[in-house]
Motif scaffolding. Structure first.
Motif, PDB file in Angstrom:
ATOM      1  N   MET A 172      14.811 -17.992  73.449  1.00  0.00           N
ATOM      2  CA  MET A 172      13.885 -19.108  73.683  1.00  0.00           C
ATOM      3  C   MET A 172      12.531 -18.596  74.146  1.00  0.00           C
ATOM      4  O   MET A 172      12.450 -17.743  75.011  1.00  0.00           O
ATOM      5  N   MET A 173      11.496 -19.109  73.551  1.00  0.00           N
ATOM      6  CA  MET A 173      10.158 -18.717  73.987  1.00  0.00           C
ATOM      7  C   MET A 173       9.571 -19.834  74.831  1.00  0.00           C
ATOM      8  O   MET A 173       9.245 -20.894  74.336  1.00  0.00           O
ATOM      9  N   GLY A 227      13.726 -24.462  72.844  1.00  0.00           N
ATOM     10  CA  GLY A 227      12.704 -24.289  73.869  1.00  0.00           C
ATOM     11  C   GLY A 227      11.284 -24.543  73.394  1.00  0.00           C
ATOM     12  O   GLY A 227      10.507 -25.212  74.078  1.00  0.00           O
ATOM     13  N   MET A 267      17.606 -25.142  81.450  1.00  0.00           N
ATOM     14  CA  MET A 267      17.536 -23.852  80.740  1.00  0.00           C
ATOM     15  C   MET A 267      17.104 -22.760  81.717  1.00  0.00           C
ATOM     16  O   MET A 267      17.618 -21.644  81.681  1.00  0.00           O
ATOM     17  N   VAL A 308      14.229 -28.831  80.691  1.00  0.00           N
ATOM     18  CA  VAL A 308      13.784 -27.436  80.691  1.00  0.00           C
ATOM     19  C   VAL A 308      14.345 -26.716  81.917  1.00  0.00           C
ATOM     20  O   VAL A 308      14.785 -25.569  81.838  1.00  0.00           O
ATOM     21  N   TYR A 341       8.647 -27.195  74.845  1.00  0.00           N
ATOM     22  CA  TYR A 341       7.368 -26.760  75.379  1.00  0.00           C
ATOM     23  C   TYR A 341       6.243 -27.630  74.827  1.00  0.00           C
ATOM     24  O   TYR A 341       5.421 -28.156  75.575  1.00  0.00           O
TER      25      TYR A 341
END
Lengths: 388, 168
Positions: free
Chosen positions: A1-2, B84, B113, B110, B88
């Motif tokens: 994941m970035m 992700g 995570m 988030v 974002y």
């Protein structure tokens, strides 16, 4: 994941980190300087506290564990009443064994204040954050220096709480001074000088405060309800004893007295539904030695007429040593005599549940607790006025 | 343009140069542009969104279209399974447009995570995953590594650093 966290504006990082439990945040302090600065900043600590206030309640059970030959605390999840963690007391105490008597003064915003006594002398007072493992030894009170020559001084009781107006944590000492020729147990108020002093964590110093002349029941711990500490107190007169709840406003540093209802002999002071509750034994029948316990709720501090008798617990369970606190739906937590176990009692069904904690009934204390980042070095000044 | 208030349309231009027509009922939920809707509609303007792409705006609009009580159900699928990078974008868009409920929901997702990342054993793995470079002085890094090997969880040793002044 970035996640591209380096590009994420700081307010977004804050938004995400606010959801994290304290253990994760302690880990993330090591990631980089800016995260370290963010997580240790007073404003973040405060936001995190408020953000998690309703989802992060535990009970903290303090007791002497015979198997470990030392004091321990059990973290108990509030919802399930299950022990999530057992830990020894922090380094200033660890390994002292049963030589000393250690009690919990109070618990507030993740800080726990501990008081160590030997006989009647205070050895040490420590503020402890069990989650970050930080501790601070509180400096000794300076009241004894001002006692009349040859007088003995003795800390009768203590309190611990949060002053929301100045973002500060405070400790209250009830000190009694007496001439050694008088018996320590003498309860004649005229033979003793009763003084009170307040310690502020942010200034790291004690100061004297004025308050009513009275005695505090030493074995009854304080209650703490949003900025107000309360104790069970009394004054003895020739023919009678005046019983009352003595409350202290942590911000304004003023005392308030609430007399108990007439003919009620309070034995314990507990928190129930964010109010003070007194547990009072009452004889059921004069010919029979059995007692029952009345639960009286104080709706408004300072108003004697606001006492309400909520319910009565019958003495059908002789093995109960002492009530420790209330849980949901007016159920009560007791310590039992045999095993030093924590027991949940439901007055409506008269059912008892053993919660499998191993301790010693004499030393058991129960306080509510939440995991926070609050530093034992005290609340810094507010850097901004936003209250979110 | 219709004079009826209910059917007004607010136009947006996304970062990838696509024009979006959004119903006013949805657009008023964007706190950032709420106050300019009257002006924009009267003058037939298009609001540029330089840091929101079309795909993300579509998700935000979809979220806002549902009534508050249905939102959780809807986003359970959309947000919880989004990778992700999508989260974002969604978080940047939600903060830019100031859609409070969505900010709340996405940041919570988030954070779940992030908690998992926090369980990685090596500091360097944590940093790589969130794409952050350590800027601690080398001697602090070295100390962290050494202490963790001997003492275990890092949280316990940080106090030492503060007191030693290494982090200042």
């Amino acid at each position: 994941m970035m996640m591209m966290a380096n590009e994420l504006p700081e307010d977004l990082v804050t938004l995400i980190l606010l959801w994290l439990p304290v253990v994760s945040l302690l880990r993330f302090k090591c990631v980089c300087k800016s995260w370290y600065a963010l997580i240790t900043h007073q404003n973040f600590v405060r936001k995190h506290l408020l953000h998690n206030k309703n989802s992060n309640t535990h009970l903290l059970l303090h007791t002497f564990n015979k198997a470990m030959d030392d004091y321990v605390v059990y973290m108990i999840s509030y919802e399930e009443l299950q022990i999530s963690l057992t830990q020894p007391l922090p380094p200033p105490f660890f390994g002292n064994g049963d030589t000393f008597c250690i009690s919990v003064v109070g618990s507030c915003n993740g800080l726990v204040c501990l008081h160590e006594k030997r006989l009647h002398n205070t050895v040490k007072v420590v503020v402890w954050n069990p989650t970050t493992k930080e501790t601070k030894v509180v400096p000794k009170s300076n009241l004894p220096l001002f006692a009349p020559a040859e007088y003995c001084t003795h800390i009768q009781s203590m309190g611990f709480g949060f002053d929301a107006k100045t973002n500060d944590y405070k400790i209250i000492n009830f000190v009694s001074m007496y001439e050694p020729i008088w018996d320590y147990f003498s309860e004649d108020i005229n033979e003793k000088i009763c003084q009170k002093e307040v310690y502020s964590l942010s200034t790291d110093s004690w100061k004297k405060v004025d308050g009513p002349q009275c005695f505090i029941f030493e074995e009854v711990p304080m209650t703490y309800i949003t900025g107000m500490g309360s104790w069970l107190a009394y004054v003895d007169y020739v023919s009678q004893r005046d019983l009352f709840v003595l409350s202290f406003d942590i911000s304004d540093e003023v005392f308030l007295k609430t007399p108990l209802p007439d003919n009620v002999i309070g034995q314990d002071l507990l928190v129930l539904n964010e109010s003070n509750a007194v547990v009072a034994p009452r004889t059921v029948d004069e010919e029979w030695p059995e007692v029952c316990y009345d639960i009286w709720l104080l709706l408004k501090v300072g108003v004697k007429d606001s006492w309400t008798r909520l319910f009565t617990i019958e003495q059908s369970f002789a093995k109960i040593h002492r009530p420790l606190g209330f849980w949901k739906n007016d159920t009560m937590l007791f310590s039992n005599v045999d095993e030093g176990q924590l027991v949940l009692y439901d007055p409506s069904t008269k059912q008892m549940t053993n919660l499998q904690s191993h301790g010693d009934c004499e030393s058991m204390q129960l306080v509510t607790y939440m995991e926070t980042l609050v530093s034992v070095e005290g609340g810094n000044e507010f850097e901004d006025q936003d209250n979110c | 343009m219709s004079s009826s208030k209910k059917s007004r349309i607010v136009k947006f231009k996304t970062s990838d140069d696509k024009t979006f027509e959004v119903e006013e009922a949805v657009a008023v939920q964007f706190e950032t542009i709420k106050s300019m809707i009257d002006y924009v509609c009267a003058n037939d303007c298009t609001i540029p969104l330089p840091n929101v792409n079309a795909k993300t705006l579509a998700m935000v609009v979809e979220w806002c279209k549902k009534h508050a009580d249905e939102r959780d159900q809807l986003m359970e699928v959309d947000v919880d399974e989004a990778p992700g990078a999508v989260l974002y974008d969604l978080l940047v868009a939600a903060t830019y447009l100031r859609v409070e409920d969505l900010i709340h929901r996405v940041s919570q997702r988030v954070s779940k995570m992030v908690i998992e990342i926090g369980k990685l054993p090596e500091e360097e793995d944590v940093r790589k995953t969130i794409n952050i470079k350590s800027d601690f002085p080398p001697q602090v890094e070295e100390e962290l590594r050494k202490l963790r090997r001997t003492l275990g969880p890092l949280s316990d040793v940080l106090v030492l650093f503060v007191s030693s002044g290494l982090l200042e």
